[in-house]
Scaffold this active site. Sequence first.
Site, PDB file in Angstrom:
ATOM      1  N   ILE A   8       0.888  -1.161   0.000  1.00 39.60           N
ATOM      2  CA  ILE A   8       0.000   0.000   0.000  1.00 39.60           C
ATOM      3  C   ILE A   8       0.928   1.213   0.000  1.00 39.60           C
ATOM      4  O   ILE A   8       1.925   1.241   0.727  1.00 39.60           O
ATOM      5  CB  ILE A   8      -0.961   0.002   1.224  1.00 39.60           C
ATOM      6  CG1 ILE A   8      -1.862   1.253   1.217  1.00 39.60           C
ATOM      7  CG2 ILE A   8      -0.232  -0.103   2.551  1.00 39.60           C
ATOM      8  CD1 ILE A   8      -2.981   1.212   2.286  1.00 39.60           C
ATOM      9  N   SER A   9       0.632   2.191  -0.858  1.00 38.79           N
ATOM     10  CA  SER A   9       1.509   3.356  -0.992  1.00 38.79           C
ATOM     11  C   SER A   9       1.557   4.148   0.310  1.00 38.79           C
ATOM     12  O   SER A   9       0.669   4.043   1.159  1.00 38.79           O
ATOM     13  CB  SER A   9       0.997   4.272  -2.112  1.00 38.79           C
ATOM     14  OG  SER A   9       0.926   3.577  -3.321  1.00 38.79           O
ATOM     15  N   ALA A  10       2.599   4.965   0.429  1.00 32.74           N
ATOM     16  CA  ALA A  10       2.721   5.842   1.591  1.00 32.74           C
ATOM     17  C   ALA A  10       1.565   6.845   1.594  1.00 32.74           C
ATOM     18  O   ALA A  10       1.182   7.353   0.529  1.00 32.74           O
ATOM     19  CB  ALA A  10       4.042   6.588   1.547  1.00 32.74           C
TER      20      ALA A  10
END
Length: 224
Positions: free
Chosen positions: A59-61
Site C-alpha cells: 500500500i503506498s505511503a
Amino acid sequence: MRSQDQLVDLLVAEGAVKHKDIDRVLRAVDRGFFCGEANMPKHYIYQDSPLPIGYGETISAPHMHATCLEILRTHLRPGARVLDVGSGSGYLSAAMALMVSPGGKVIGIEKHPELAEQSKQNIRAAMPDMLDSGVLEIRAGNVLGDALASEDVGFDAIHVGAAADTLPDVLVNKLRHGGRMVIPVGQQWDYQILQLVDRDVGGKISKKNLMGVRYVPLTRPGEE
Ligand code: SAH
C-alpha cells in the site's frame, strides 16, 4: 501515530494535504482497514510509509495518496468517471469513490486476482455500501492487457499507482477531453518522475514533470 486523525494531522503539517476536501476524505477512509494483517501494530498502520499487503505488493505511503488526490482534486468531482490503475489495497479507489459521489464511478484495476478480492473485503469493511452502490468497481486484470473493456469510453481522471517505463498510449487514449492523468514514468526499480498528463477540451495532450518518486513496476501481461 495511533489513529487515522493523527496520521492526517501529520500529512497536513508536512504540507501533503492542502485542500479541505482532501483532508475530509482522508479522515473518512481509515488506513487500518487496508493494511491486510488484522494484528498489525497501530504505529505501523498510521505511519507515513508504504507497507506490505501480500503478493509482493505494498500500500503506498499516505503522503503519496494525499499528493495524488491533491493533483487530481479538480477532476474528482461528483459525477466524474475515474480509473485507478494498480488499485492494490483499494485505499485510493475508495477515497476517490467518496469524492465522485453521487453519480460518479471509479474503476480500480489490479493484476493480482487475490489482491483484487482482498481489496474488496477491505472496502466492504471500511465502507459497507460502496461496492454495492455501483460507485466503485474493482476488476482483476492487467491494464496493459485486456482489462480495459471497450465499453470504458473514457475517464475524467486516471491515477496510475505503478511505474511505467514509457507513457502507455492505451491509458492516454482513455483520457476524456478535459481529463487528467497522474502517472510515475521511468526506469523500473529506480527513481521515476511523477508526470501530469492533461488532455484539454480541444483534445490536445500536454505533459508536465512534477517530482521524483519511487513506485513498483507497471508490468506487461506475462511479466511478473
Ligand atoms: N494505490 C495502491 C498501490 C498498490 S502498488 C495502494 O496504495 O494500495 C501498485 C499495484 O499495481 C500493485 O498491487 C500491482 O499488482 C499493480 N499492478 C502493477 N502492474 C499492473 C498492471 N499492468 N495492471 C494492473 N495492476 C498492476
